[in-house]
Each structure stands twice: as C-alpha cells, then as structure tokens.
Design an enzyme around this catalytic site. Structure first.
Site, mmCIF file in Angstrom:
data_model
loop_
_atom_site.group_PDB
_atom_site.id
_atom_site.type_symbol
_atom_site.label_atom_id
_atom_site.label_comp_id
_atom_site.label_asym_id
_atom_site.label_seq_id
_atom_site.Cartn_x
_atom_site.Cartn_y
_atom_site.Cartn_z
ATOM 1 N N GLU A 47 0.877 -1.180 0.000
ATOM 2 C CA GLU A 47 0.000 0.000 0.000
ATOM 3 C C GLU A 47 0.907 1.220 0.000
ATOM 4 O O GLU A 47 1.658 1.449 0.952
ATOM 5 C CB GLU A 47 -0.906 -0.065 1.234
ATOM 6 C CG GLU A 47 -2.304 0.487 0.980
ATOM 7 C CD GLU A 47 -2.273 1.990 0.831
ATOM 8 O OE1 GLU A 47 -2.883 2.508 -0.132
ATOM 9 O OE2 GLU A 47 -1.628 2.648 1.657
ATOM 10 N N CYS A 78 4.263 -2.289 -8.571
ATOM 11 C CA CYS A 78 2.931 -1.915 -8.093
ATOM 12 C C CYS A 78 3.023 -0.722 -7.114
ATOM 13 O O CYS A 78 3.389 0.372 -7.548
ATOM 14 C CB CYS A 78 2.226 -3.132 -7.505
ATOM 15 S SG CYS A 78 0.454 -2.930 -7.492
ATOM 16 N N ARG A 105 -3.339 5.768 -9.346
ATOM 17 C CA ARG A 105 -3.534 4.623 -8.444
ATOM 18 C C ARG A 105 -4.860 3.920 -8.717
ATOM 19 O O ARG A 105 -5.795 4.540 -9.188
ATOM 20 C CB ARG A 105 -3.524 5.106 -6.993
ATOM 21 C CG ARG A 105 -2.193 5.662 -6.563
ATOM 22 C CD ARG A 105 -2.263 6.166 -5.145
ATOM 23 N NE ARG A 105 -2.554 5.082 -4.220
ATOM 24 C CZ ARG A 105 -3.005 5.275 -2.980
ATOM 25 N NH1 ARG A 105 -3.229 6.496 -2.545
ATOM 26 N NH2 ARG A 105 -3.236 4.258 -2.196
ATOM 27 N N HIS A 169 2.631 -7.622 -10.249
ATOM 28 C CA HIS A 169 3.432 -8.304 -9.224
ATOM 29 C C HIS A 169 4.254 -9.430 -9.847
ATOM 30 O O HIS A 169 3.781 -10.571 -9.901
ATOM 31 C CB HIS A 169 2.504 -8.899 -8.153
ATOM 32 C CG HIS A 169 1.958 -7.891 -7.210
ATOM 33 N ND1 HIS A 169 2.495 -7.672 -5.955
ATOM 34 C CD2 HIS A 169 0.930 -7.030 -7.337
ATOM 35 C CE1 HIS A 169 1.803 -6.726 -5.352
ATOM 36 N NE2 HIS A 169 0.848 -6.319 -6.167
ATOM 37 N N GLU A 171 6.642 -10.991 -8.668
ATOM 38 C CA GLU A 171 7.136 -11.926 -7.644
ATOM 39 C C GLU A 171 6.103 -12.993 -7.290
ATOM 40 O O GLU A 171 6.393 -13.908 -6.537
ATOM 41 C CB GLU A 171 7.564 -11.146 -6.385
ATOM 42 C CG GLU A 171 6.438 -10.681 -5.466
ATOM 43 C CD GLU A 171 5.613 -9.515 -6.007
ATOM 44 O OE1 GLU A 171 5.817 -9.082 -7.155
ATOM 45 O OE2 GLU A 171 4.732 -9.039 -5.259
HETATM 46 N N1 GLN Z 1 -3.462 0.001 -4.703
HETATM 47 C C1 GLN Z 1 -2.211 0.024 -4.014
HETATM 48 C C2 GLN Z 1 -1.735 1.458 -3.793
HETATM 49 O O1 GLN Z 1 -2.320 2.373 -4.260
HETATM 50 C C3 GLN Z 1 -1.151 -0.741 -4.779
HETATM 51 C C4 GLN Z 1 -1.565 -2.180 -4.842
HETATM 52 C C5 GLN Z 1 -0.438 -3.159 -4.909
HETATM 53 O O2 GLN Z 1 0.728 -2.863 -4.648
HETATM 54 N N2 GLN Z 1 -0.814 -4.372 -5.208
HETATM 55 O O3 GLN Z 1 -0.790 1.653 -3.096
#
Ligand code: GLN
Length: 194
Positions: A47, A78, A105, A169, A171
């Site tokens: 996040e 991400c 985002r 992602h 990973e």
């Molecule tokens: N939605 C998340 C953000 O805004 C990112 C999501 C993720 O890393 N899978 O930080």
C-alpha cells in the site's frame, strides 16, 4: 551480487525468492544503513501510502534518493512504482519523486481489481505472466523513459536508465525473467561504476 528488498510493508519474501532464482543474493532492507550492503533495490507492492509514511519515518526518502544518485538500480513494483514516480494523477503528493512518470492509483476500477494475463515485455523474448492487484497505471512518461509494455494501450512497464517500474506483481509467479532483467541492470551498473 546483492539485491535488497525494502522491507517496511508488502510482498518482501516473494521478491527475495525470485531474486535468488537469478543467482543473486536477496536481502531484506529494514534500516537505511543496510542499503550500503546492496547494489540494487526493489521496492515491493503493498500500500503506497503506508510504505511512503514508513519511508519518511525511518529516513528512507533521503537515503534512497542518494542510492539512486549513485546510479544504483531501483525496481518499483505496483505500490513500489507509485512510490518511485515523480507525479501522481490528482492532487496526491509523490514520495521519492525519482522517475519521470505520472501514475494513477487503483486505475483498473472495481471490475478489474485483480486479474492475470500474459504480457509482451520489450527485452524479454516470450510473454511474461503478470498478476495485477488493485494496480496503478503509468499515464505519462517523460522523454528519457522507455515504455517496455503496453496492456490494452496503457503503459504498465517502463524504464528510465537505472530505474525500472511495473504495475503488476512479478514476484507472485514462478516466472522470474523480469527479476533477471533487473539483475542484469544491476550487473551492468556495477561494471559501469568500476
Ligand atoms: N493500490 C495500491 C496502492 O495504491 C497498490 C496495490 C499493490 O501494490 N498491489 O498503493
């Protein structure tokens, strides 16, 4: 060769496992001093607001800017990509503000919150399996940024010299070729810095 994974929040162990498949050593980075022991850094998904807050609290904003200033490669995935970006869509403030991209985002909306697909990535021979989870998009790139992947006309992987970013992602699958791509960037930067 040692590659660190910023371990404040998010998918840390999975990144370390993928790094180790490339033959490099993967190390969790919890304190700024530990950056001295690695040649490249991954900022994982999670996040971005939380990661940004913890980075400020523990002095990582300045430390990672300095790391980048030495030409050492950084890979944001991400939420990690959001943290790397110079600009955010809307009024939100950026975090590291290192990479010349504008990110939006949660850009895929409710219907497509989480999905998987195969992506063509420039520099990697065959399509790569990608897992998207509440993923961001790259809305704009500066002149020095190379777009590596388009998904339905949207930018989801890009590179600016020693900085690499992707919306998904890498990973979370067994496919470690994007980690290999990053490990090659780290190796190249080490020869360049000799
Ligand atoms: N939605 C998340 C953000 O805004 C990112 C999501 C993720 O890393 N899978 O930080």
């Amino acid at each position: 060769m040692r590659i660190g994974v910023l371990a404040l929040q998010g998918a840390v162990t999975e990144h370390i496992a993928s790094i180790e498949k490339t033959g490099a050593q993967g190390l969790p980075i919890k304190r700024v001093e530990e950056l001295d022991g690695v040649e490249g850094l991954i900022i994982p998904g999670g996040e971005s607001t939380t990661i940004g807050k913890l980075m400020r609290k523990y002095g990582f904003i300045e430390a990672i800017r300095e790391f980048s200033g030495q030409g050492k490669p950084i890979f944001g995935t991400c939420a990690g990509m959001i943290v790397l970006a110079k600009r955010m869509a809307g009024d939100e403030a950026g975090h590291l503000e290192l990479m010349d991209i504008t990110v939006a985002r949660n850009a895929f909306g409710r219907q497509r919150e989480s999905f998987e697909c195969d992506l063509e990535i420039k520099g990697i021979a065959d399509p790569v399996r990608a897992v998207f989870i509440r993923a961001p998009l790259i809305e704009e790139v500066g002149p020095d940024v190379e777009v590596l992947t388009l998904y339905k006309d949207e930018i989801v992987t890009a590179r600016q010299g020693h900085l690499l970013a992707c919306s998904f992602h890498p990973e979370l699958t067994d496919d470690y070729r994007l980690h290999q791509y990053f490990a090659d960037m780290v190796e190249d930067s080490m020869t360049a810095n000799l």
